[in-house]
Motif scaffolding. Structure first.
Motif, PDB file in Angstrom:
ATOM      1  N   ILE A 297      44.744  69.204  12.616  1.00 26.09           N
ATOM      2  CA  ILE A 297      43.510  68.567  13.061  1.00 26.09           C
ATOM      3  C   ILE A 297      43.439  67.182  12.431  1.00 26.09           C
ATOM      4  O   ILE A 297      43.625  67.037  11.226  1.00 26.09           O
ATOM      5  CB  ILE A 297      42.272  69.384  12.627  1.00 26.09           C
ATOM      6  CG1 ILE A 297      42.362  70.809  13.140  1.00 26.09           C
ATOM      7  CG2 ILE A 297      40.999  68.715  13.117  1.00 26.09           C
ATOM      8  CD1 ILE A 297      41.305  71.719  12.554  1.00 26.09           C
ATOM      9  N   LEU A 298      43.172  66.186  13.244  1.00 27.70           N
ATOM     10  CA  LEU A 298      42.967  64.844  12.734  1.00 27.70           C
ATOM     11  C   LEU A 298      41.470  64.575  12.642  1.00 27.70           C
ATOM     12  O   LEU A 298      40.723  64.870  13.576  1.00 27.70           O
ATOM     13  CB  LEU A 298      43.602  63.809  13.666  1.00 27.70           C
ATOM     14  CG  LEU A 298      45.114  63.804  13.759  1.00 27.70           C
ATOM     15  CD1 LEU A 298      45.572  62.784  14.802  1.00 27.70           C
ATOM     16  CD2 LEU A 298      45.719  63.468  12.406  1.00 27.70           C
TER      17      LEU A 298
ATOM     18  N   ILE B  26      35.420  65.589   5.990  1.00 26.74           N
ATOM     19  CA  ILE B  26      36.556  65.305   5.105  1.00 26.74           C
ATOM     20  C   ILE B  26      36.168  65.573   3.655  1.00 26.74           C
ATOM     21  O   ILE B  26      36.906  66.234   2.908  1.00 26.74           O
ATOM     22  CB  ILE B  26      37.035  63.853   5.295  1.00 26.74           C
ATOM     23  CG1 ILE B  26      37.623  63.667   6.689  1.00 26.74           C
ATOM     24  CG2 ILE B  26      38.056  63.467   4.219  1.00 26.74           C
ATOM     25  CD1 ILE B  26      37.836  62.221   7.097  1.00 26.74           C
ATOM     26  N   GLN B  27      34.999  65.086   3.250  1.00 29.53           N
ATOM     27  CA  GLN B  27      34.534  65.287   1.876  1.00 29.53           C
ATOM     28  C   GLN B  27      34.377  66.776   1.561  1.00 29.53           C
ATOM     29  O   GLN B  27      34.764  67.231   0.486  1.00 29.53           O
ATOM     30  CB  GLN B  27      33.211  64.565   1.644  1.00 29.53           C
ATOM     31  CG  GLN B  27      33.334  63.067   1.653  1.00 29.53           C
ATOM     32  CD  GLN B  27      34.275  62.562   0.587  1.00 29.53           C
ATOM     33  OE1 GLN B  27      35.342  62.062   0.891  1.00 29.53           O
ATOM     34  NE2 GLN B  27      33.908  62.692  -0.660  1.00 29.53           N
TER      35      GLN B  27
ATOM     36  N   GLU C 299      35.691  57.440   9.490  1.00 29.94           N
ATOM     37  CA  GLU C 299      34.310  56.965   9.612  1.00 29.94           C
ATOM     38  C   GLU C 299      33.368  58.041  10.140  1.00 29.94           C
ATOM     39  O   GLU C 299      32.349  58.345   9.522  1.00 29.94           O
ATOM     40  CB  GLU C 299      34.259  55.730  10.499  1.00 29.94           C
ATOM     41  CG  GLU C 299      34.969  54.541   9.898  1.00 29.94           C
ATOM     42  CD  GLU C 299      35.062  53.376  10.865  1.00 29.94           C
ATOM     43  OE1 GLU C 299      34.421  53.422  11.928  1.00 29.94           O
ATOM     44  OE2 GLU C 299      35.797  52.430  10.552  1.00 29.94           O
ATOM     45  N   SER C 300      33.678  58.616  11.271  1.00 28.46           N
ATOM     46  CA  SER C 300      32.740  59.541  11.904  1.00 28.46           C
ATOM     47  C   SER C 300      32.805  60.955  11.337  1.00 28.46           C
ATOM     48  O   SER C 300      31.847  61.716  11.468  1.00 28.46           O
ATOM     49  CB  SER C 300      32.963  59.578  13.416  1.00 28.46           C
ATOM     50  OG  SER C 300      34.290  59.972  13.705  1.00 28.46           O
TER      51      SER C 300
ATOM     52  N   PRO D 279      38.597  74.235  -3.273  1.00 34.35           N
ATOM     53  CA  PRO D 279      39.842  74.522  -3.983  1.00 34.35           C
ATOM     54  C   PRO D 279      40.981  74.880  -3.026  1.00 34.35           C
ATOM     55  O   PRO D 279      42.141  74.581  -3.285  1.00 34.35           O
ATOM     56  CB  PRO D 279      39.510  75.712  -4.874  1.00 34.35           C
ATOM     57  CG  PRO D 279      38.072  75.966  -4.753  1.00 34.35           C
ATOM     58  CD  PRO D 279      37.526  75.140  -3.642  1.00 34.35           C
ATOM     59  N   ASN D 280      40.626  75.525  -1.901  1.00 33.65           N
ATOM     60  CA  ASN D 280      41.621  75.907  -0.913  1.00 33.65           C
ATOM     61  C   ASN D 280      40.988  75.729   0.470  1.00 33.65           C
ATOM     62  O   ASN D 280      40.245  76.601   0.936  1.00 33.65           O
ATOM     63  CB  ASN D 280      42.062  77.360  -1.135  1.00 33.65           C
ATOM     64  CG  ASN D 280      43.209  77.761  -0.249  1.00 33.65           C
ATOM     65  OD1 ASN D 280      43.325  77.294   0.873  1.00 33.65           O
ATOM     66  ND2 ASN D 280      44.042  78.647  -0.740  1.00 33.65           N
ATOM     67  N   SER D 281      41.284  74.623   1.119  1.00 31.38           N
ATOM     68  CA  SER D 281      40.637  74.328   2.401  1.00 31.38           C
ATOM     69  C   SER D 281      41.051  75.316   3.489  1.00 31.38           C
ATOM     70  O   SER D 281      40.254  75.634   4.375  1.00 31.38           O
ATOM     71  CB  SER D 281      40.925  72.896   2.839  1.00 31.38           C
ATOM     72  OG  SER D 281      42.302  72.664   2.929  1.00 31.38           O
TER      73      SER D 281
END
Length: 70
Positions: free
Chosen positions: A25-26, A36-37, A30-31, A43-45
């Motif tokens: 997944i990209l 992303i944060q 910005e949006s 700890p493990n996405s």
């Protein structure tokens, strides 16, 4: 007759091909900054995403059961 050497890389590639699926997944900086944060703070996405998806699947099952009862 020459001995065949075990090729661990080839074995691993075949094992992964047969037993795993990869999803990429990209996110746009910005949006999708908040997403992303959040993912980076885990700890493990991968496990975090699995839990979210499984919870969503369970909610859908519950909704389906509830609509069948009506």
């Amino acid at each position: 007759m020459p001995e065949k050497k075990f090729d661990k890389n080839k074995y691993d590639q075949q094992f992964h091909k047969n037993n795993y699926r990869r999803f990429s997944i990209l996110f746009r900086n910005e949006s999708d900054y908040e997403i992303i944060q959040k993912l980076e703070s885990q700890p493990n996405s991968t496990d975090y995403l699995r839990r979210l998806i499984r919870a969503d699947i369970e909610r859908e099952k519950q909704a389906s059961r509830n609509s069948e009862d009506e």
